[in-house]
Design an enzyme around this catalytic site. Structure first.
Site, PDB file in Angstrom:
ATOM      1  N   ALA A   1      45.588   3.824  76.562  1.00  0.00           N
ATOM      2  CA  ALA A   1      46.498   4.966  76.740  1.00  0.00           C
ATOM      3  C   ALA A   1      45.754   6.171  77.311  1.00  0.00           C
ATOM      4  O   ALA A   1      44.547   6.307  77.126  1.00  0.00           O
ATOM      5  CB  ALA A   1      47.129   5.322  75.404  1.00  0.00           C
TER       6      ALA A   1
ATOM      7  N   ARG B   1      59.748   9.589  79.399  1.00  0.00           N
ATOM      8  CA  ARG B   1      60.710   8.980  78.474  1.00  0.00           C
ATOM      9  C   ARG B   1      59.983   8.641  77.173  1.00  0.00           C
ATOM     10  O   ARG B   1      58.772   8.428  77.176  1.00  0.00           O
ATOM     11  CB  ARG B   1      61.221   7.636  79.013  1.00  0.00           C
ATOM     12  CG  ARG B   1      61.820   7.667  80.378  1.00  0.00           C
ATOM     13  CD  ARG B   1      63.325   7.849  80.296  1.00  0.00           C
ATOM     14  NE  ARG B   1      63.961   7.436  81.527  1.00  0.00           N
ATOM     15  CZ  ARG B   1      63.958   8.125  82.659  1.00  0.00           C
ATOM     16  NH1 ARG B   1      63.314   9.262  82.734  1.00  0.00           N
ATOM     17  NH2 ARG B   1      64.589   7.670  83.728  1.00  0.00           N
TER      18      ARG B   1
ATOM     19  N   ASP C   1      49.761   1.086  57.474  1.00  0.00           N
ATOM     20  CA  ASP C   1      49.177   2.367  57.900  1.00  0.00           C
ATOM     21  C   ASP C   1      47.651   2.407  57.850  1.00  0.00           C
ATOM     22  O   ASP C   1      47.030   3.269  58.467  1.00  0.00           O
ATOM     23  CB  ASP C   1      49.719   3.505  57.030  1.00  0.00           C
ATOM     24  CG  ASP C   1      51.192   3.778  57.294  1.00  0.00           C
ATOM     25  OD1 ASP C   1      51.694   3.341  58.339  1.00  0.00           O
ATOM     26  OD2 ASP C   1      51.830   4.413  56.443  1.00  0.00           O
TER      27      ASP C   1
ATOM     28  N   GLN D   1      57.442  -2.747  64.091  1.00  0.00           N
ATOM     29  CA  GLN D   1      56.050  -3.038  63.743  1.00  0.00           C
ATOM     30  C   GLN D   1      55.925  -3.641  62.351  1.00  0.00           C
ATOM     31  O   GLN D   1      55.062  -4.468  62.087  1.00  0.00           O
ATOM     32  CB  GLN D   1      55.233  -1.741  63.747  1.00  0.00           C
ATOM     33  CG  GLN D   1      54.845  -1.269  65.102  1.00  0.00           C
ATOM     34  CD  GLN D   1      54.097   0.040  64.988  1.00  0.00           C
ATOM     35  OE1 GLN D   1      54.682   1.088  64.821  1.00  0.00           O
ATOM     36  NE2 GLN D   1      52.794  -0.037  65.057  1.00  0.00           N
ATOM     37  N   ARG D   2      56.786  -3.194  61.437  1.00  0.00           N
ATOM     38  CA  ARG D   2      56.652  -3.620  60.045  1.00  0.00           C
ATOM     39  C   ARG D   2      57.222  -5.012  59.809  1.00  0.00           C
ATOM     40  O   ARG D   2      56.764  -5.736  58.936  1.00  0.00           O
ATOM     41  CB  ARG D   2      57.352  -2.591  59.146  1.00  0.00           C
ATOM     42  CG  ARG D   2      56.456  -2.122  58.059  1.00  0.00           C
ATOM     43  CD  ARG D   2      56.926  -0.897  57.366  1.00  0.00           C
ATOM     44  NE  ARG D   2      58.205  -1.007  56.715  1.00  0.00           N
ATOM     45  CZ  ARG D   2      58.726  -0.029  55.972  1.00  0.00           C
ATOM     46  NH1 ARG D   2      58.040   1.083  55.787  1.00  0.00           N
ATOM     47  NH2 ARG D   2      59.899  -0.152  55.422  1.00  0.00           N
TER      48      ARG D   2
ATOM     49  N   ARG E   1      44.167  12.359  89.228  1.00  0.00           N
ATOM     50  CA  ARG E   1      42.982  11.490  89.329  1.00  0.00           C
ATOM     51  C   ARG E   1      43.340  10.114  89.879  1.00  0.00           C
ATOM     52  O   ARG E   1      42.495   9.228  89.942  1.00  0.00           O
ATOM     53  CB  ARG E   1      42.320  11.339  87.952  1.00  0.00           C
ATOM     54  CG  ARG E   1      41.668  12.605  87.445  1.00  0.00           C
ATOM     55  CD  ARG E   1      40.639  12.320  86.347  1.00  0.00           C
ATOM     56  NE  ARG E   1      41.094  11.370  85.357  1.00  0.00           N
ATOM     57  CZ  ARG E   1      41.826  11.679  84.283  1.00  0.00           C
ATOM     58  NH1 ARG E   1      42.170  12.925  84.071  1.00  0.00           N
ATOM     59  NH2 ARG E   1      42.211  10.751  83.437  1.00  0.00           N
TER      60      ARG E   1
ATOM     61  N   GLY F   1      53.317   5.667  61.077  1.00  0.00           N
ATOM     62  CA  GLY F   1      52.204   6.404  60.472  1.00  0.00           C
ATOM     63  C   GLY F   1      52.657   7.796  60.113  1.00  0.00           C
ATOM     64  O   GLY F   1      52.510   8.724  60.902  1.00  0.00           O
ATOM     65  N   ARG F   2      53.270   7.901  58.916  1.00  0.00           N
ATOM     66  CA  ARG F   2      53.842   9.197  58.534  1.00  0.00           C
ATOM     67  C   ARG F   2      52.758  10.227  58.295  1.00  0.00           C
ATOM     68  O   ARG F   2      52.873  11.370  58.673  1.00  0.00           O
ATOM     69  CB  ARG F   2      54.704   9.013  57.283  1.00  0.00           C
ATOM     70  CG  ARG F   2      55.528  10.229  56.934  1.00  0.00           C
ATOM     71  CD  ARG F   2      56.678   9.914  56.037  1.00  0.00           C
ATOM     72  NE  ARG F   2      56.348   8.890  55.060  1.00  0.00           N
ATOM     73  CZ  ARG F   2      57.248   8.175  54.401  1.00  0.00           C
ATOM     74  NH1 ARG F   2      58.521   8.365  54.633  1.00  0.00           N
ATOM     75  NH2 ARG F   2      56.883   7.281  53.510  1.00  0.00           N
TER      76      ARG F   2
HETATM   77  O1  F6P Z   1      54.745   1.220  55.528  1.00  0.00           O
HETATM   78  C1  F6P Z   1      54.203   2.454  55.895  1.00  0.00           C
HETATM   79  C2  F6P Z   1      55.234   3.236  56.624  1.00  0.00           C
HETATM   80  O2  F6P Z   1      55.626   2.369  57.617  1.00  0.00           O
HETATM   81  C3  F6P Z   1      54.894   4.561  57.260  1.00  0.00           C
HETATM   82  O3  F6P Z   1      54.171   4.499  58.432  1.00  0.00           O
HETATM   83  C4  F6P Z   1      56.256   5.127  57.455  1.00  0.00           C
HETATM   84  O4  F6P Z   1      56.280   6.466  57.654  1.00  0.00           O
HETATM   85  C5  F6P Z   1      56.933   4.741  56.200  1.00  0.00           C
HETATM   86  O5  F6P Z   1      56.323   3.532  55.795  1.00  0.00           O
HETATM   87  C6  F6P Z   1      58.386   4.655  56.316  1.00  0.00           C
HETATM   88  O6  F6P Z   1      58.917   3.807  55.369  1.00  0.00           O
HETATM   89  P1  F6P Z   1      60.374   3.924  54.773  1.00  0.00           P
HETATM   90  O7  F6P Z   1      61.265   4.292  55.897  1.00  0.00           O
HETATM   91  O8  F6P Z   1      60.626   2.577  54.226  1.00  0.00           O
HETATM   92  O9  F6P Z   1      60.336   4.985  53.719  1.00  0.00           O
END
Ligand code: F6P
Length: 323
Positions: free
Chosen positions: A186, A247, A127, A255-256, A211, A170-171
């Site tokens: 984007a 969509r 993050d 990503q992780r 545009r 990115g919570r």
């Molecule tokens: O590693 C950070 C992160 O990926 C955040 O962006 C995401 O919201 C969170 O971890 C979710 O992780 P988990 O589902 O393991 O609690």
């Protein structure tokens, strides 16, 4: 100091294995015994430790995830849980602990420090919202995964003149959305840090087509007020964007769990080695991170209280560059 341990905690990040490998091998080179703690703080409380040699960390630098496993442990948030963890470490002769992780993990590290146990944190979270390091382990890989997805989505969006909303992780922090949105060209980014009005976003999308754009890509942070599917639902329910097709695609854990990029392997290696050096020098109770391209330490007390804002330059130019 003769015995140290290393653990990974919280959300895994590509490059964690490189940091483990570096910490173990740097420790061995200083004549230390290095222990791996399995399953993060949960393993610390259970005494789930194993002595690691150079071969135990061979062949892992190219893998995402963490060979030590990770966990989100509520028991460690209690005084009793932490006392038990310290008791377990002392029982095994462990005199110092390296914690590779992000915000929640370093809060735990700081708690151990306040209880008098020598600790060093290593800045790791995709993050990039950890105060005390300009960049954290896993960010580069997570950004590149998002970027590949955006590039691919743009191709198919252009073929069918569609609007594609791509949700990135990115919570609480919009860093990944902002940076991948800018690097991916984007048309809009939606972040937790900036108020989003779906009606205005719809106007913006329509305006992009007017545009002459053949597609619209919107990068949405998962923690924004509306996530990607939430925005699509809102557009549908409110009859916004009539005649346009939209969509959503959610990248999430893709990503992780990715293979760490070269940048992440090198960053993790530097930080893993530096953590051992700080421990040996007695500079504990700190986070090891990067500042202006150099390894730097920040007291954990500052780390847990600090807030890392998004770069205002990128925030300001995200809109202009999307024209
Ligand atoms: O590693 C950070 C992160 O990926 C955040 O962006 C995401 O919201 C969170 O971890 C979710 O992780 P988990 O589902 O393991 O609690």
């Amino acid at each position: 100091m003769r015995n140290i341990a290393v653990l990974t905690s919280g959300g895994d990040a590509p490059g964690m294995n490189a940091a483990i490998r570096a910490a173990v091998r740097a420790g061995l080179s200083h004549g230390l015994t290095v222990w791996g703690v399995y399953q993060g703080y949960a393993g610390l409380i259970e005494g789930n430790f194993k002595r690691l040699g150079a071969r135990d960390v061979g062949g892992i630098i190219q893998h995402g995830g963490t060979i030590l496993g990770s966990a989100r442990c509520t028991e460690f948030q209690t005084e009793e849980g932490r006392e038990l963890a310290i008791h377990r470490m002392r029982g095994a002769g462990i005199e110092g602990l390296i914690v590779i992780g992000g915000n929640g993990s370093q809060t735990g590290t700081y708690a151990l420090h306040k209880m008098g146990f020598p600790v060093v944190g290593v800045a790791s979270t995709i993050d990039n919202d950890l105060y005390g390091s300009d960049v954290t382990i896993g960010v580069d890989t997570a950004l590149n995964v998002a970027l590949n997805a955006i590039d691919n989505l743009k191709v198919t969006a252009s073929s069918l003149q569609r609007t594609l909303l791509v949700e990135v992780m990115g919570r609480k922090c919009g860093y990944l959305a902002l940076m991948s949105g800018i690097a991916g060209g984007a048309e809009a980014v939606v972040l937790p840090e900036v108020e989003v009005v779906p009606e205005q976003l719809a106007v913006r999308i329509q305006d992009a087509y007017e545009r002459g754009k053949p597609h619209v890509i919107v990068v949405v942070a998962e923690g924004a007020k509306y996530n990607a599917e939430g925005l699509c639902r809102y557009f549908r329910e409110q009859g916004l964007l009539p005649g346009y097709e939209f969509r959503s695609t959610v990248l999430g854990y893709v990503q992780r769990g990715a293979v760490p990029t070269c940048a992440d392997r090198l960053l993790a290696t530097r930080l893993g080695v530096a953590a051992v050096e700080q421990m040996m020098a007695g500079n504990t109770g700190v986070l090891v991170g990067m500042h202006n391209g150099e390894v730097a330490t920040t007291p954990l007390e500052e780390v847990v209280q600090g807030v890392k804002p998004l770069d205002p330059w990128f925030l300001e130019y995200a809109d202009i560059l999307a024209r």
